[in-house]
Scaffold this motif. Sequence first.
Motif, PDB file in Angstrom:
ATOM      1  N   GLU A 155     -34.523  72.197  -8.647  1.00 49.56           N
ATOM      2  CA  GLU A 155     -33.044  72.295  -8.967  1.00 49.56           C
ATOM      3  C   GLU A 155     -32.684  73.219  -7.535  1.00 49.56           C
ATOM      4  O   GLU A 155     -31.031  72.267  -7.911  1.00 49.56           O
ATOM      5  N   LEU A 190     -28.914  70.179  -6.278  1.00 51.12           N
ATOM      6  CA  LEU A 190     -27.927  71.571  -6.616  1.00 51.12           C
ATOM      7  C   LEU A 190     -27.212  71.409  -5.087  1.00 51.12           C
ATOM      8  O   LEU A 190     -26.354  71.899  -4.638  1.00 51.12           O
ATOM      9  N   SER A 196     -24.747  67.577  -9.502  1.00 50.56           N
ATOM     10  CA  SER A 196     -24.345  68.671 -10.428  1.00 50.56           C
ATOM     11  C   SER A 196     -25.204  67.770 -11.655  1.00 50.56           C
ATOM     12  O   SER A 196     -25.899  66.453 -11.685  1.00 50.56           O
ATOM     13  N   TRP A 197     -25.741  68.879 -13.147  1.00 54.64           N
ATOM     14  CA  TRP A 197     -26.524  68.871 -13.984  1.00 54.64           C
ATOM     15  C   TRP A 197     -25.718  67.599 -14.911  1.00 54.64           C
ATOM     16  O   TRP A 197     -25.850  67.272 -15.634  1.00 54.64           O
ATOM     17  N   GLU A 198     -24.716  67.766 -14.801  1.00 55.45           N
ATOM     18  CA  GLU A 198     -23.395  67.418 -15.854  1.00 55.45           C
ATOM     19  C   GLU A 198     -23.444  65.811 -15.132  1.00 55.45           C
ATOM     20  O   GLU A 198     -24.078  64.687 -15.492  1.00 55.45           O
ATOM     21  N   LEU A 253     -27.673  64.015 -15.868  1.00 59.26           N
ATOM     22  CA  LEU A 253     -28.018  64.292 -16.763  1.00 59.26           C
ATOM     23  C   LEU A 253     -27.224  62.691 -17.863  1.00 59.26           C
ATOM     24  O   LEU A 253     -27.228  61.470 -18.774  1.00 59.26           O
ATOM     25  N   ARG A 277     -32.620  69.479 -18.219  1.00 62.21           N
ATOM     26  CA  ARG A 277     -32.729  69.952 -17.536  1.00 62.21           C
ATOM     27  C   ARG A 277     -33.805  70.242 -17.285  1.00 62.21           C
ATOM     28  O   ARG A 277     -34.645  69.897 -16.572  1.00 62.21           O
TER      29      ARG A 277
END
Length: 351
Positions: A141, A145, A153-155, A158, A181
């Motif tokens: 992670e 990032l 980013s996770w947005e 995903l 995530r």
Amino acid sequence: MIYLARPKAHSMAHKQTGKVRAGLLVPLCLAMAAPFAWIQGGRPAPEATEPIAPLADAQASDPARVALGESLFNDPRLSHGDRLTCSSCHRLDLGGDDGQARSVAQDGGRLDFNAPTVFNAALDFRLNWRGNFRSFEEQNEAALLDRRLMNTSWEEVLAKLRSDPGYSERFAKLYGAAPARTDVLDALAVFQRSLITPDARFDRYLKGERNAITRDESQGYRLFKAYGCVACHQGVNIGGNLFQKFGIFQDPFAVQKTVTTADLGRFAITGVEADRHVFRVPSLRNVVVTAPYFRDGRTASLGEAVRIMARNQLGRELDPHDADLIVEFLGTLTGRYRGRLLTSAAERPQP
């Protein structure tokens, strides 16, 4: 018997580091006392109690999750702009690293540390040179990032994965939902834990195959123990299980024009003076194919790396022949991944 003077700074060690170093005295004494016993025919037999243990095959708990994690590990969509993959720095067709002193960052500059091999990292007690991560999930992670690494980013991640019908189907089957995530981190970690490289010649030797290594390689192992290298490099991963200061007897930073934040080791994280220049001891498995060496890739010569370590960590100037024999021994630690003997970037033909 080889005499090793105690480091002057030992009495000033931080409590935690002091416990680690005190714990090194037992294997060090055992190593120095190791007899040079030879059996008939001129080949040594493995001793009853060895400081190094053979590596067993990886046992994949869920092949489907391993396969999903492998797809993610090699997918550039996990980075911003689809520029990098995990395998950009950790090439599985080579030694699990990238063969560079320091990898290229997202911004085109160089990262602070030499990329450590991902092979057998599951056996390390901490991850990264400073040991600042305890699990693959935590480390992955942070890498995703980090602006200089995957810079995403996770947005973003995903959205890409959920728009891919193949990924959506695989995640739904394995995790019961669209890519999320925790599931992405789990799949990556499951795959990384499968990256074990058994069947090195030295593993076969420890299991009783007497002819798996040569007489010179065996003599190199005896010297490796007698000089005290096993004080830090022992166990199934031949390292990776403790912290140690780089520069116990000689200070390698004293001759540097500048000392970077990366050079500070764990001190940059903890702020504890005893952690200055303290790093996680790397594994020596596959060391022949993971040049260049040290956290900054300062040398591509394994022989030179051995001499640097002897000088800084043991207070010894190695006899050249002894150094050569230790390098011969280290050559027996190269294992196999999916049945293929690992190779280095230098050994691969250039296009």
